[in-house]
Scaffold this motif. Sequence first.
Motif, PDB file in Angstrom:
ATOM      1  N   PRO A 127      21.944  -6.673  31.614  1.00 59.88           N
ATOM      2  CA  PRO A 127      21.354  -8.013  31.714  1.00 59.88           C
ATOM      3  C   PRO A 127      19.876  -7.932  32.056  1.00 59.88           C
ATOM      4  N   ASP A 128      19.123  -8.893  31.571  1.00 54.37           N
ATOM      5  CA  ASP A 128      17.681  -8.904  31.829  1.00 54.37           C
ATOM      6  C   ASP A 128      17.389 -10.026  32.809  1.00 54.37           C
ATOM      7  N   ARG A 129      17.427  -9.696  34.090  1.00 52.79           N
ATOM      8  CA  ARG A 129      17.203 -10.715  35.120  1.00 52.79           C
ATOM      9  C   ARG A 129      15.871 -10.466  35.804  1.00 52.79           C
ATOM     10  N   PRO A 130      15.235 -11.524  36.267  1.00 47.81           N
ATOM     11  CA  PRO A 130      13.904 -11.352  36.863  1.00 47.81           C
ATOM     12  C   PRO A 130      13.980 -10.767  38.271  1.00 47.81           C
ATOM     13  N   VAL A 131      12.848 -10.291  38.742  1.00 47.98           N
ATOM     14  CA  VAL A 131      12.686  -9.896  40.139  1.00 47.98           C
ATOM     15  C   VAL A 131      11.690 -10.877  40.741  1.00 47.98           C
ATOM     16  N   ASP A 132      12.007 -11.420  41.909  1.00 47.64           N
ATOM     17  CA  ASP A 132      11.115 -12.373  42.563  1.00 47.64           C
ATOM     18  C   ASP A 132      10.438 -11.666  43.739  1.00 47.64           C
ATOM     19  N   ALA A 133       9.167 -11.329  43.548  1.00 48.83           N
ATOM     20  CA  ALA A 133       8.409 -10.649  44.608  1.00 48.83           C
ATOM     21  C   ALA A 133       7.391 -11.593  45.232  1.00 48.83           C
ATOM     22  N   SER A 134       7.619 -12.908  45.072  1.00 44.52           N
ATOM     23  CA  SER A 134       6.612 -13.892  45.481  1.00 44.52           C
ATOM     24  C   SER A 134       6.478 -14.028  46.999  1.00 44.52           C
ATOM     25  N   HIS A 135       7.545 -13.735  47.726  1.00 42.80           N
ATOM     26  CA  HIS A 135       7.529 -13.937  49.176  1.00 42.80           C
ATOM     27  C   HIS A 135       6.756 -12.805  49.863  1.00 42.80           C
ATOM     28  N   PRO A 136       5.958 -13.105  50.862  1.00 41.27           N
ATOM     29  CA  PRO A 136       5.173 -12.025  51.494  1.00 41.27           C
ATOM     30  C   PRO A 136       6.020 -10.958  52.172  1.00 41.27           C
ATOM     31  N   VAL A 189      12.835 -19.869  53.446  1.00 44.21           N
ATOM     32  CA  VAL A 189      13.418 -18.610  53.921  1.00 44.21           C
ATOM     33  C   VAL A 189      12.389 -17.804  54.703  1.00 44.21           C
ATOM     34  N   SER A 190      12.833 -17.199  55.795  1.00 45.88           N
ATOM     35  CA  SER A 190      11.943 -16.279  56.490  1.00 45.88           C
ATOM     36  C   SER A 190      12.686 -14.971  56.779  1.00 45.88           C
ATOM     37  N   ALA A 191      11.918 -13.937  57.067  1.00 46.73           N
ATOM     38  CA  ALA A 191      12.482 -12.586  57.167  1.00 46.73           C
ATOM     39  C   ALA A 191      13.544 -12.454  58.251  1.00 46.73           C
ATOM     40  N   GLY A 192      13.516 -13.338  59.250  1.00 48.67           N
ATOM     41  CA  GLY A 192      14.485 -13.237  60.331  1.00 48.67           C
ATOM     42  C   GLY A 192      15.795 -13.956  60.049  1.00 48.67           C
ATOM     43  N   ASP A 193      15.897 -14.628  58.929  1.00 46.39           N
ATOM     44  CA  ASP A 193      17.111 -15.396  58.626  1.00 46.39           C
ATOM     45  C   ASP A 193      18.321 -14.482  58.478  1.00 46.39           C
ATOM     46  N   ARG A 194      19.456 -14.978  58.911  1.00 44.12           N
ATOM     47  CA  ARG A 194      20.701 -14.208  58.725  1.00 44.12           C
ATOM     48  C   ARG A 194      20.960 -13.979  57.239  1.00 44.12           C
TER      49      ARG A 194
END
Length: 238
Positions: A127-136, A189-194
């Motif tokens: 499958p050709d699915r995207p990668v989302d690298a937008s979040h810092p 979303v933030s990095a500390g989220d469960r």
Amino acid sequence: MSATFLLDGRAIPFSEGQTILQAAVAAGAYIPHLCFHPDFKPHGSCKVCTVKVGGRQSASCTTAAAAGAVVESDTPAINAERLALVQMLFVEGNHFCPSCEKSGDCKLQATACDLGMVSPHFDHFFPDRPVDASHPDLLLDFNRCILCSLCVRASRDVDGKNAFALAGRGLRTRLIVNSRTGRLVDSDVSAGDRAVHVCPVGVILPKRRGFSVPLGRRVFDLKPISAVADASAQIEER
Ligand code: SF4
Ligand code: FES
């Protein structure tokens, strides 16, 4: 004394309302599973936890434990079915284990190893699915999603954000980000989220931490998943 059922001949105690898998995990007994996590309501989608109860097949994560029940799990026939399910998950996504940052901490990889998987067996879908690298701070690689819904449940039930959802039906089911643009950076979303620590495979990854624990020293590098039972906490702390 609490009621018990027999799992492969071993007496497993349970309390009212527990499912077979919940009781097994609590007792340190291993039943292979992917979409189940002891902290969340069962989803019942992967079917890897299927057992025979009184001779009938059912998902152990959604089947209530019953006193005196005879449950078969670790049998050649049931493990062969689990292996086929896991092989299907491998060909449906793009799982590049040797280069995946989650290698050694991945439940799909560890379950496959434990079941003796030596090849994908089925033809790859690629499958050709995207990668989302937008979040810092986070990377989202949709290619590895096994649609377990754990991030969906964690974001909704623990983080109170509803940041993730499963959209579509059947073969078109896919993970989406609930934001105006569909990109992670535009979600709350933030990095500390469960939700970002619960993924059993390598979809939601913290940036700049890929190999802070070297390959060879990760949870399932040291012991097979069947020996550590539910290793969720050890992996999520990383
Ligand atoms: S991103 Fe991970 S936790 Fe979320 S549904 Fe996919 S595999 Fe499950
Ligand atoms: S763990 Fe039971 S169906 Fe996935």
